[in-house]
Each structure stands twice: as structure tokens, then as C-alpha cells.
Design an enzyme around this catalytic site. Structure first.
Site, PDB file in Angstrom:
ATOM      1  CB  SER A 116       2.732  25.378 -35.357  1.00  6.98           C
ATOM      2  OG  SER A 116       1.929  26.089 -34.446  1.00  6.98           O
ATOM      3  CG  HIS A 141      -1.908  25.490 -37.417  1.00  3.51           C
ATOM      4  ND1 HIS A 141      -1.958  24.214 -36.926  1.00  3.51           N
ATOM      5  CD2 HIS A 141      -1.083  26.159 -36.564  1.00  3.51           C
ATOM      6  CE1 HIS A 141      -1.213  24.111 -35.851  1.00  3.51           C
ATOM      7  NE2 HIS A 141      -0.673  25.281 -35.608  1.00  3.51           N
TER       8      HIS A 141
END
Length: 219
Positions: A116, A141
Site C-alpha cells: 500500500s 493498490h
């Protein structure tokens, strides 16, 4: 009972006149050694660590250290070791911007996982100085938002801000990996996991450490 953070000796790097004998040198070293906690000692060598979720306090501590070390010596390369599952967008972007702001090169090294927002920090290191250990993992993501306020005005404002932040993160990946926009956008739609070698091919890192001093560079 917890052991706590161990303390290690630290010698003042400023040289003094050479002693007349080996015994005098050893005595002088013992007198001048200062016992500091392990992390303090590592920070003095410009080795920084991101090992917790990226929240305000964690990001602010690392940002403060980087700026202080930059003032102390603007030419000494800083190294940031990353083993983090991600965290908040704003603190992550603050750390990313600081890496680009300080004068010395910032080497980013992934050990364990950089997921992330931690992968944004990883890709933000100085180009040619971003690397990972062989068994490290990287995950990218799109940013995810918490529940919005029920009021329409707040919902509209927060939604607009979230879209701006999402576009900002997308542009960082595009710029730092040199991947086409459509590839980045498609990969951010889901949790995309990569091995160290795959992350190198993708452009998130520049090389993979192999064995001790051996370093495999991407060519």
C-alpha cells in the site's frame, strides 16, 4: 519482563590528537564512548526504519529525523529500511515528499513487505538506490477511504479530496516506474502482489540483493 532497547557504545567521530601508546588509545576510547540506545546509534549512521503502520506519529518521527540529518550533513546518503503493511495516505505522502526534499540520496530497501502506501515510499527513493531483499514482497493498490460523513456537503468535499489523492498516488507510480498510465490504473484496481524480482521488472525497485555484499543490478 521485557528486555527493552539495548544500548551500544558510540564514539565521537571528531578526531583528537593521536595518543602515544596503544594503552592510552584504548583508555581514551573507553572514556569518550557514549552509551546510546540501538536505534539512536543506527540513526547516527543514517539508517532509518519504517516498521509500523504509516500513521501521523510514525511519519513525523521519520520526517524529523531525515530533515535533522540533512542539516547535519547534506552529503551523507540516508538509508530507509521498509517492512510495513501500509497506512494513511497523507502521512505517506509527507514521507514521500521529504525523501525528494532532502539533499542527500535516500536509499530505500524493502525487507519483509512494502504494501500500500509503504510501496509509494519505496518507489520514492533515489533512482538506482531502490532495492529489496530476495524474499521481500511488494503490494500496490488504489487508496481506500473510510466511511464518509452522512451530510451531503461533507460527502461531496471528502469524495473530491479522495479522488485528488487517488490521482496523486497514481501519478507517482506512473512517474517513478515509467509504466503506461493504463497499466498502473489497471493494476491499482486490485491488490497486486509482486516478488522482489517482479518489483524490479515493474520498475518499483532497481535491484535485488542476492548474498551479503553481492548486489544484482537491473540492466
Amino acid at each position: 519482563m521485557p528486555v527493552g532497547v539495548p544500548k551500544v557504545p558510540f564514539l565521537n567521530p571528531n578526531p583528537d590528537p593521536e595518543p602515544d601508546s596503544v594503552e592510552e588509545e584504548l583508555d581514551s576510547m573507553e572514556e569518550k564512548a557514549t552509551w546510546v540506545d540501538l536505534y539512536n546509534r543506527l540513526y547516527r549512521q543514517r539508517w532509518l526504519f519504517l516498521g509500523k503502520d504509516l500513521e501521523e506519529e510514525v511519519a513525523n518521527n521519520i520526517v524529523g529525523l531525515m530533515i535533522h540529518l540533512n542539516i547535519e550533513d547534506p552529503f551523507w546518503t540516508q538509508t530507509l529500511y521498509i517492512n510495513c503493511l501500509g497506512g494513511l495516505i497523507i502521512p505517506g505522502l509527507a514521507l514521500y515528499d521529504t525523501i525528494g526534499f532532502v539533499e542527500p540520496d535516500v536509499k530505500t530497501i524493502c525487507l519483509g513487505i512494502a504494501a500500500s502506501m509503504a510501496s509509494v515510499v519505496l518507489v520514492g527513493g533515489t533512482v538506482t538506490e531502490r532495492c529489496a531483499f530476495p524474499n521481500a514482497r511488494v503490494m500496490i493498490h488504489q487508496p481506500r477511504a473510510k466511511e464518509f460523513d452522512d451530510r451531503f456537503s461533507d460527502l461531496n468535499l471528502e469524495g473530491h479530496l479522495f479522488l485528488q489523492l487517488r490521482n496523486c498516488v497514481t501519478q507517482i507510480y506512473i512517474h517513478r516506474t515509467n509504466k503506461p498510465a493504463w497499466v498502473i490504473i489497471a493494476d491499482l484496481e486490485r491488490d497486486t502482489f509482486m516478488s522482489a524480482t517482479e518489483a524490479r521488472t515493474y520498475g518499483i525497485i532497481d535491484g535485488v540483493y542476492a548474498f551479503e555484499e553481492e548486489y544484482e543490478e537491473w540492466s
